[in-house]
Design an enzyme around this catalytic site. Sequence first.
Site, PDB file in Angstrom:
ATOM      1  N   MET A 225      10.249  -6.683   3.625  1.00 30.96           N
ATOM      2  CA  MET A 225      10.684  -7.289   5.037  1.00 30.96           C
ATOM      3  C   MET A 225      12.042  -8.180   5.120  1.00 30.96           C
ATOM      4  O   MET A 225      12.028  -9.316   5.525  1.00 30.96           O
ATOM      5  CB  MET A 225       9.306  -8.242   5.395  1.00 30.96           C
ATOM      6  CG  MET A 225       8.139  -7.727   5.793  1.00 30.96           C
ATOM      7  SD  MET A 225       8.419  -6.361   6.938  1.00 30.96           S
ATOM      8  CE  MET A 225       6.854  -5.810   7.115  1.00 30.96           C
ATOM      9  N   ARG A 226      13.090  -7.383   4.691  1.00 31.27           N
ATOM     10  CA  ARG A 226      14.392  -8.292   4.540  1.00 31.27           C
ATOM     11  C   ARG A 226      15.338  -6.885   5.282  1.00 31.27           C
ATOM     12  O   ARG A 226      15.056  -5.921   4.961  1.00 31.27           O
ATOM     13  CB  ARG A 226      14.716  -8.596   3.237  1.00 31.27           C
ATOM     14  CG  ARG A 226      14.063  -9.763   2.918  1.00 31.27           C
ATOM     15  CD  ARG A 226      14.710 -10.079   1.315  1.00 31.27           C
ATOM     16  NE  ARG A 226      16.188 -10.479   1.332  1.00 31.27           N
ATOM     17  CZ  ARG A 226      16.609 -11.510   1.737  1.00 31.27           C
ATOM     18  NH1 ARG A 226      15.715 -12.690   1.867  1.00 31.27           N
ATOM     19  NH2 ARG A 226      17.910 -11.674   1.794  1.00 31.27           N
ATOM     20  N   ILE A 227      16.303  -7.381   5.744  1.00 28.63           N
ATOM     21  CA  ILE A 227      17.388  -6.308   6.115  1.00 28.63           C
ATOM     22  C   ILE A 227      18.281  -6.126   5.023  1.00 28.63           C
ATOM     23  O   ILE A 227      18.917  -7.063   4.546  1.00 28.63           O
ATOM     24  CB  ILE A 227      18.127  -6.898   7.159  1.00 28.63           C
ATOM     25  CG1 ILE A 227      17.207  -6.962   8.541  1.00 28.63           C
ATOM     26  CG2 ILE A 227      19.224  -5.938   7.827  1.00 28.63           C
ATOM     27  CD1 ILE A 227      17.662  -7.598   9.752  1.00 28.63           C
TER      28      ILE A 227
ATOM     29  N   ASP B  41      16.593  -0.027  11.175  1.00 31.78           N
ATOM     30  CA  ASP B  41      15.827   1.059  11.492  1.00 31.78           C
ATOM     31  C   ASP B  41      16.456   2.205  12.302  1.00 31.78           C
ATOM     32  O   ASP B  41      15.973   2.729  13.399  1.00 31.78           O
ATOM     33  CB  ASP B  41      14.552   0.519  12.212  1.00 31.78           C
ATOM     34  CG  ASP B  41      13.657  -0.343  11.581  1.00 31.78           C
ATOM     35  OD1 ASP B  41      13.555  -0.310  10.092  1.00 31.78           O
ATOM     36  OD2 ASP B  41      13.088  -1.318  12.153  1.00 31.78           O
TER      37      ASP B  41
ATOM     38  N   SER C  94       0.835  -1.055  -0.155  1.00 32.13           N
ATOM     39  CA  SER C  94       0.057  -0.030   0.155  1.00 32.13           C
ATOM     40  C   SER C  94       0.903   1.158   0.157  1.00 32.13           C
ATOM     41  O   SER C  94       0.505   2.364  -0.666  1.00 32.13           O
ATOM     42  CB  SER C  94      -0.968   0.021   1.145  1.00 32.13           C
ATOM     43  OG  SER C  94      -0.381   0.017   2.361  1.00 32.13           O
ATOM     44  N   ASN C  95       1.980   1.158   0.612  1.00 32.51           N
ATOM     45  CA  ASN C  95       2.826   2.350   0.517  1.00 32.51           C
ATOM     46  C   ASN C  95       3.412   2.457  -0.833  1.00 32.51           C
ATOM     47  O   ASN C  95       3.567   3.726  -1.153  1.00 32.51           O
ATOM     48  CB  ASN C  95       4.129   2.394   1.714  1.00 32.51           C
ATOM     49  CG  ASN C  95       3.675   2.615   2.812  1.00 32.51           C
ATOM     50  OD1 ASN C  95       3.414   3.912   2.964  1.00 32.51           O
ATOM     51  ND2 ASN C  95       3.443   1.706   3.809  1.00 32.51           N
TER      52      ASN C  95
ATOM     53  N   ASP D 210      20.775   2.691   7.153  1.00 36.74           N
ATOM     54  CA  ASP D 210      22.264   2.742   7.233  1.00 36.74           C
ATOM     55  C   ASP D 210      22.237   1.212   7.398  1.00 36.74           C
ATOM     56  O   ASP D 210      21.655   0.357   7.328  1.00 36.74           O
ATOM     57  CB  ASP D 210      22.488   3.511   8.432  1.00 36.74           C
ATOM     58  CG  ASP D 210      21.955   3.349   9.854  1.00 36.74           C
ATOM     59  OD1 ASP D 210      21.157   2.153   9.749  1.00 36.74           O
ATOM     60  OD2 ASP D 210      22.266   3.938  10.617  1.00 36.74           O
TER      61      ASP D 210
ATOM     62  N   HIS E 145       8.898   3.164   8.421  1.00 38.08           N
ATOM     63  CA  HIS E 145       8.657   2.229   9.515  1.00 38.08           C
ATOM     64  C   HIS E 145       7.420   2.731  10.390  1.00 38.08           C
ATOM     65  O   HIS E 145       7.222   3.795  10.706  1.00 38.08           O
ATOM     66  CB  HIS E 145      10.038   2.161  10.282  1.00 38.08           C
ATOM     67  CG  HIS E 145       9.998   1.290  11.416  1.00 38.08           C
ATOM     68  ND1 HIS E 145      10.051  -0.065  11.536  1.00 38.08           N
ATOM     69  CD2 HIS E 145       9.543   1.497  12.820  1.00 38.08           C
ATOM     70  CE1 HIS E 145       9.843  -0.594  12.527  1.00 38.08           C
ATOM     71  NE2 HIS E 145       9.717   0.390  13.343  1.00 38.08           N
TER      72      HIS E 145
HETATM   73  C1  GAR Z   1       3.691  -0.618   6.681  1.00 37.71           C
HETATM   74  O1  GAR Z   1       3.082  -0.574   7.845  1.00 37.71           O
HETATM   75  C2  GAR Z   1       5.145  -0.375   6.944  1.00 37.71           C
HETATM   76  O2  GAR Z   1       5.481   0.826   7.631  1.00 37.71           O
HETATM   77  C3  GAR Z   1       5.928  -1.821   7.686  1.00 37.71           C
HETATM   78  O3  GAR Z   1       5.215  -2.756   7.039  1.00 37.71           O
HETATM   79  C4  GAR Z   1       3.792  -2.276   6.345  1.00 37.71           C
HETATM   80  C5  GAR Z   1       3.850  -2.592   4.969  1.00 37.71           C
HETATM   81  O4  GAR Z   1       2.521  -2.069   4.470  1.00 37.71           O
HETATM   82  N1  GAR Z   1       7.090  -1.648   7.611  1.00 37.71           N
HETATM   83  C6  GAR Z   1       7.869  -2.290   8.443  1.00 37.71           C
HETATM   84  O5  GAR Z   1       7.423  -2.760   9.481  1.00 37.71           O
HETATM   85  C7  GAR Z   1       9.397  -2.445   8.249  1.00 37.71           C
HETATM   86  N2  GAR Z   1      10.004  -2.624   9.623  1.00 37.71           N
HETATM   87  P1  GAR Z   1       2.596  -2.211   2.810  1.00 37.71           P
HETATM   88  O6  GAR Z   1       3.006  -3.257   2.099  1.00 37.71           O
HETATM   89  O7  GAR Z   1       1.001  -1.993   2.233  1.00 37.71           O
HETATM   90  O8  GAR Z   1       3.158  -0.893   2.462  1.00 37.71           O
END
Ligand code: GAR
Length: 201
Positions: free
Chosen positions: A90-92, A145, A12-13, A141, A109
């Site tokens: 969801m990877r570093i 986070d 969604s982002n 970095d 985040h």
């Molecule tokens: C969002 O809330 C984002 O901030 C979070 O995962 C979600 C992804 O939503 N990211 C993290 O937690 C990263 N550590 P999206 O796939 O709908 O954008």
Amino acid sequence: MNIAVLLSGRGSNFMAIHRAVSDGEIRDSKIVSVISSRPGAKGLEYAIERGLNGKFLSPKDYASPAQYDTAIAGELEANGAEVVCLAGYMRIATEVLVDRYYGRIMNIHPSLLPAFQGLDAQKQALEYGVKLSGCTVHFVDNGVDTGPIIAQRGVDVYDNDTVKSLSERILEQEHLLYPYVLSLFEQGKIKVEGRRVYINQ
Ligand code: GAR
């Protein structure tokens, strides 16, 4: 500015960024590459349906995270990416990516960093009992986070909040924050000096 997006799921982002590019809020940019670390990610499907350059790269095809990131970096370079947006990725990112794109690689985040780094930030915030949470866009970095904070938006935490209700309210703010940051970035208004990020309006 050529934008690349790395994602793993719902996206969604990424969709908010895409909308902002289409609407002209992010005026002089295009999305040149969307890479998913998971097959069938909704965000990836959305990209492909709209004719964007979307690709799934499977971590399982690479011997190490660094090798995976070398493949990602190759893809980003081939498409001329100038800024890399992690959006529900969801990877570093390893130093292969971070060092190559430092100052041009960002993440969103769902907490007011440095509080509640890592996974399940909204759950962490509720369990801790904070009254204010929100979201952060920061440069990436080599920590998790921990990079310089570019911008944040806060949301109140209500007594009757659940992880779901808080996450939804934070997400609304995320969808405003990432496009806002990118519009400033493409205009050269964001400057990073050490840990401090300055925005020249
Ligand atoms: C969002 O809330 C984002 O901030 C979070 O995962 C979600 C992804 O939503 N990211 C993290 O937690 C990263 N550590 P999206 O796939 O709908 O954008």
